[in-house]
Write a protein that holds these residues in place. Structure first.
Motif, PDB file in Angstrom:
ATOM      1  N   ARG A  24      51.847  37.861  37.859  1.00 35.82           N
ATOM      2  CA  ARG A  24      53.194  37.695  37.314  1.00 35.82           C
ATOM      3  C   ARG A  24      54.030  38.954  37.491  1.00 35.82           C
ATOM      4  N   GLU A  25      53.371  40.093  37.602  1.00 36.11           N
ATOM      5  CA  GLU A  25      54.066  41.373  37.758  1.00 36.11           C
ATOM      6  C   GLU A  25      53.092  42.355  38.377  1.00 36.11           C
ATOM      7  N   ASP A  26      53.531  43.608  38.515  1.00 39.83           N
ATOM      8  CA  ASP A  26      52.638  44.617  39.059  1.00 39.83           C
ATOM      9  C   ASP A  26      51.434  44.794  38.142  1.00 39.83           C
ATOM     10  N   PRO A  27      50.282  45.108  38.714  1.00 40.25           N
ATOM     11  CA  PRO A  27      49.090  45.277  37.878  1.00 40.25           C
ATOM     12  C   PRO A  27      49.244  46.466  36.936  1.00 40.25           C
ATOM     13  N   GLU A  28      48.557  46.368  35.802  1.00 38.99           N
ATOM     14  CA  GLU A  28      48.571  47.453  34.818  1.00 38.99           C
ATOM     15  C   GLU A  28      47.251  48.213  34.933  1.00 38.99           C
ATOM     16  N   LEU A  39      47.739  36.812  35.835  1.00 42.09           N
ATOM     17  CA  LEU A  39      48.027  35.753  36.792  1.00 42.09           C
ATOM     18  C   LEU A  39      49.023  34.752  36.215  1.00 42.09           C
ATOM     19  N   SER A  40      49.714  34.068  37.094  1.00 40.40           N
ATOM     20  CA  SER A  40      50.755  33.135  36.665  1.00 40.40           C
ATOM     21  C   SER A  40      50.195  31.954  35.884  1.00 40.40           C
ATOM     22  N   ASP A  41      48.889  31.665  36.004  1.00 42.18           N
ATOM     23  CA  ASP A  41      48.305  30.551  35.252  1.00 42.18           C
ATOM     24  C   ASP A  41      47.804  30.972  33.867  1.00 42.18           C
ATOM     25  N   GLY A  42      48.080  32.229  33.468  1.00 44.66           N
ATOM     26  CA  GLY A  42      47.702  32.704  32.143  1.00 44.66           C
ATOM     27  C   GLY A  42      46.402  33.492  32.100  1.00 44.66           C
ATOM     28  N   ARG A  43      45.619  33.419  33.150  1.00 43.99           N
ATOM     29  CA  ARG A  43      44.386  34.207  33.177  1.00 43.99           C
ATOM     30  C   ARG A  43      44.683  35.646  33.561  1.00 43.99           C
ATOM     31  N   SER A  44      43.737  36.535  33.267  1.00 45.47           N
ATOM     32  CA  SER A  44      43.819  37.932  33.688  1.00 45.47           C
ATOM     33  C   SER A  44      42.584  38.266  34.501  1.00 45.47           C
ATOM     34  N   LEU A  45      42.743  39.169  35.438  1.00 46.83           N
ATOM     35  CA  LEU A  45      41.644  39.606  36.277  1.00 46.83           C
ATOM     36  C   LEU A  45      41.660  41.122  36.314  1.00 46.83           C
ATOM     37  N   ASN A  46      40.513  41.744  36.080  1.00 48.84           N
ATOM     38  CA  ASN A  46      40.388  43.192  36.196  1.00 48.84           C
ATOM     39  C   ASN A  46      39.804  43.521  37.559  1.00 48.84           C
ATOM     40  N   LEU A  47      40.528  44.315  38.326  1.00 49.39           N
ATOM     41  CA  LEU A  47      40.085  44.729  39.650  1.00 49.39           C
ATOM     42  C   LEU A  47      39.542  46.143  39.539  1.00 49.39           C
ATOM     43  N   LEU A  48      38.303  46.328  39.961  1.00 48.61           N
ATOM     44  CA  LEU A  48      37.650  47.627  39.891  1.00 48.61           C
ATOM     45  C   LEU A  48      37.762  48.354  41.219  1.00 48.61           C
ATOM     46  N   ALA A  49      38.057  49.634  41.157  1.00 48.86           N
ATOM     47  CA  ALA A  49      38.038  50.518  42.327  1.00 48.86           C
ATOM     48  C   ALA A  49      38.870  49.983  43.492  1.00 48.86           C
TER      49      ALA A  49
END
Length: 136
Positions: A24-28, A39-49
């Motif tokens: 939905r926007e730039d990652p935090e 994500l636009s569907d309401g989920r969140s994803l944590n990206l490592l490294a």
């Protein structure tokens, strides 16, 4: 997210462009080397490294201490190959689950981390996805 079939030490295993587009926007940045994508569907994803191999891209400390798990896996797998000489067909074989779990257990114990044992139902659930069965 689509993934490249080629594993490696670069950010090619995760389609970062598709991940950014799904956000939905730039990652935090929630922690060093951890970015959260909402994500636009309401989920969140944590990206490592930044999608790179974590033990190489985000390791801290002395390289020998960081790579001890890899060295232990290699040593025990070589021991397993020698013990099973003549039994295995030529080719690439996965690390036996028992070796993988034992190295993880020993590393966590060395760090003073205690983990729970899986219940029989949890053990059974680990194999559900392999057979394409619905979750119990």
């Amino acid at each position: 997210m689509p993934c490249s079939p080629t594993p490696g030490h670069f950010d090619v295993e995760i389609d970062l462009d598709a991940l950014r587009a799904a956000g939905r926007e730039d990652p935090e940045q929630v922690r060093p080397l951890v970015e959260r994508y909402d994500l636009s569907d309401g989920r969140s994803l944590n990206l490592l490294a930044r999608g790179r191999v974590v033990n190489l891209a985000a390791a801290e400390g002395h390289p020998a201490a960081v790579m001890d798990i890899s060295f232990a896996l290699q040593a025990l797998c070589i021991e397993e190959l020698v013990a099973r000489a003549g039994e295995l067909e030529p080719g690439v074989h996965p690390v036996p689950n028992a070796i993988d779990r034992e190295v993880a257990r020993l590393k966590l114990a060395a760090l003073g981390v205690e983990i729970d044992a899986l219940t029989p139902a949890q053990e059974e659930y680990l194999d559900v996805w392999r057979g394409g069965q619905a979750a119990p």
